[in-house]
Scaffold this motif. Structure first.
Motif, short mmCIF file in Angstrom:
data_model
loop_
_atom_site.label_atom_id
_atom_site.label_comp_id
_atom_site.label_asym_id
_atom_site.label_seq_id
_atom_site.Cartn_x
_atom_site.Cartn_y
_atom_site.Cartn_z
N ILE A 127 45.12 30.95 -56.02
CA ILE A 127 44.28 31.77 -56.92
C ILE A 127 45.12 32.89 -57.50
N GLY A 128 45.90 33.55 -56.65
CA GLY A 128 46.76 34.61 -57.15
C GLY A 128 47.45 35.35 -56.02
N LEU A 129 48.54 36.02 -56.37
CA LEU A 129 49.27 36.88 -55.44
C LEU A 129 48.69 38.27 -55.48
N SER A 130 48.71 38.96 -54.35
CA SER A 130 48.17 40.31 -54.32
C SER A 130 49.27 41.34 -54.08
N ILE A 131 49.89 41.30 -52.90
CA ILE A 131 50.88 42.33 -52.60
C ILE A 131 52.15 41.75 -51.95
N LEU A 132 53.22 42.48 -52.14
CA LEU A 132 54.49 42.21 -51.47
C LEU A 132 54.60 43.18 -50.30
N VAL A 133 54.99 42.67 -49.14
CA VAL A 133 55.15 43.51 -47.95
C VAL A 133 56.64 43.66 -47.69
N ALA A 233 64.48 46.59 -47.59
CA ALA A 233 65.00 45.28 -48.00
C ALA A 233 64.41 44.81 -49.33
N LEU A 234 64.40 45.70 -50.31
CA LEU A 234 63.94 45.39 -51.67
C LEU A 234 64.88 46.06 -52.67
N PRO A 235 64.87 45.61 -53.92
CA PRO A 235 65.77 46.22 -54.92
C PRO A 235 65.38 47.63 -55.33
N GLU A 236 64.11 48.03 -55.11
CA GLU A 236 63.66 49.37 -55.51
C GLU A 236 63.13 50.13 -54.31
N ARG A 237 63.29 51.46 -54.35
CA ARG A 237 62.77 52.29 -53.27
C ARG A 237 61.25 52.28 -53.25
N LEU A 238 60.69 52.60 -52.09
CA LEU A 238 59.24 52.65 -51.94
C LEU A 238 58.73 54.05 -52.20
N LYS A 239 57.56 54.13 -52.83
CA LYS A 239 56.94 55.43 -53.06
C LYS A 239 56.55 56.10 -51.74
N SER A 240 56.21 55.27 -50.75
CA SER A 240 55.79 55.82 -49.46
C SER A 240 56.96 56.28 -48.59
N LEU A 241 58.19 55.79 -48.89
CA LEU A 241 59.39 56.19 -48.15
C LEU A 241 60.51 56.47 -49.17
N GLU A 256 67.40 40.69 -49.53
CA GLU A 256 65.99 40.99 -49.66
C GLU A 256 65.23 40.31 -48.54
N ALA A 257 64.25 40.99 -47.99
CA ALA A 257 63.41 40.41 -46.94
C ALA A 257 62.02 41.02 -47.04
N TYR A 258 61.03 40.19 -46.96
CA TYR A 258 59.66 40.63 -47.21
C TYR A 258 58.69 39.54 -46.77
N SER A 259 57.44 39.87 -46.82
CA SER A 259 56.38 38.86 -46.79
C SER A 259 55.52 39.12 -48.01
N TRP A 260 54.56 38.27 -48.27
CA TRP A 260 53.61 38.53 -49.34
C TRP A 260 52.24 37.97 -48.98
#
Length: 333
Positions: A127-133, A233-241, A256-260
């Protein structure tokens, strides 16, 4: 008798048959036009309280408002998410049973479990993607390193001495750390646990050297000073950190390492229902209040994609992660 006129009995029979055919053809269309006309069940294949459960509840609350029907979350944990996923795969494909799940149930488990009874690529419709973790590499504050390069040097200078923990074999935290050791050429032991809780207990006690995990898990311990973040483990910094560098900035380019998280329906669900759900999910993710709340939790919202683009992205993810899981040697019967 005029040859252009059918006998009355034959004409009536043909009209009745045509009406019956029209009703059969129209029924699914009418059902789709009225969708959703009753409560929608959304299966989260993990216990309550985790990221997936939290995100699903936030999103479905918005979808309930836009579609005018109640969306009810049902937590069905077990077997790394496979039990709940299979329940949706086997459900009636009418749009009233959906799955809110992760990269693990779509791809990682395909490499981890030998005898899965379903194939998420063919048995579910995205149906669709929501968030990247995103995942954050953290170490105990007492470890004598101040940045990622010092940490990599410490591991290289002491092969086999250090270790990392994960929430279990084949989980995103395990495969992320495996990829890290592969890219850095370091010899580090893996210690699998049953869930995130015991991993954090041992990491905070100094019995583990590092983990890669979600910001929502590690941020409180970073704020308390008990854990030291070395990189996102992402190309851009996080707003929360905002003060934590990316892997590229810290000296490990390309890592890069993540879940979604995403939402699926059983294969065979009417296209009209899938389109309505996709539009409602996209509307929810565009809501500034919701996206702001998710970003504060250390999550990254996806930019809008068509359903075809989502399907293509998921296939790319499958091809990227399944071979890595198999290379790690992790396996569950």
């Amino acid at each position: 008798m005029n040859s252009f006129f059918l006998p009355r009995r034959l004409a009536c029979g043909l009209l009745a048959a045509a009406a019956a055919t029209l009703s059969v053809v129209s029924a699914p269309a009418l059902a789709a036009d009225n969708y959703p006309s009753k409560q929608v069940r959304v299966v989260v294949p993990f216990p309550p309280g985790g990221n997936t459960d939290y995100v699903a509840r936030q999103i479905t609350e918005k979808m309930s408002q836009s579609l005018g029907q109640t969306f009810v979350i049902e937590n069905k944990g077990g077997a790394g998410g496979n039990i709940g996923t299979e329940q949706v795969v086997r459900a009636n494909p009418d749009g009233y049973t959906l799955l809110a799940s992760t990269l693990s149930t779509y791809a990682l488990n395909a490499g981890l479990y030998k005898n899965l009874s379903f194939d998420a690529r063919t048995d579910l419709e995205p149906i669709g993607l929501s968030i990247l973790v995103p995942l954050v590499l953290v170490v105990p504050s007492e470890l004598p390193v101040n940045n990622l390069q010092e940490f990599i040097k410490l591991l290289k200078d002491n092969p086999g001495k250090y270790d990392y923990g994960s929430a279990g074999n084949g989980t995103s935290s395990h495969i992320a750390a495996f990829l890290f050791t592969k890219m850095t050429g370091t010899d580090v032991s893996h210690i699998p646990y049953r869930g995130t809780g015991p991993v954090m207990t041992d990491l905070l006690a100094g019995r583990l050297t590092f983990i890669l995990d979600a910001p929502s898990i590690v941020a409180p311990h970073i704020e308390s000073g008990k854990l030291k973040p070395l990189a996102i483990a992402l190309p851009e910094r996080l707003k929360s950190l905002p003060d934590v560098p990316t892997m590229d900035e810290a000296g490990l380019p390309g890592y890069e390492a993540y879940s979604w998280n995403a939402m699926w329906a059983p294969k065979g669900t009417p296209e009209a229902a899938l389109d309505k759900l996709h539009a409602s999910l996209a509307e929810a993710m565009a809501d500034p209040e919701l996206s702001g709340k998710l970003e504060q939790a250390g999550l990254v919202t996806y930019k809008p994609m068509t359903r075809a683009e989502v399907k293509s992205y998921m296939q790319e993810q499958y091809e990227k992660w399944v071979p890595l899981v198999k290379e790690s040697g992790a396996q569950v019967e």
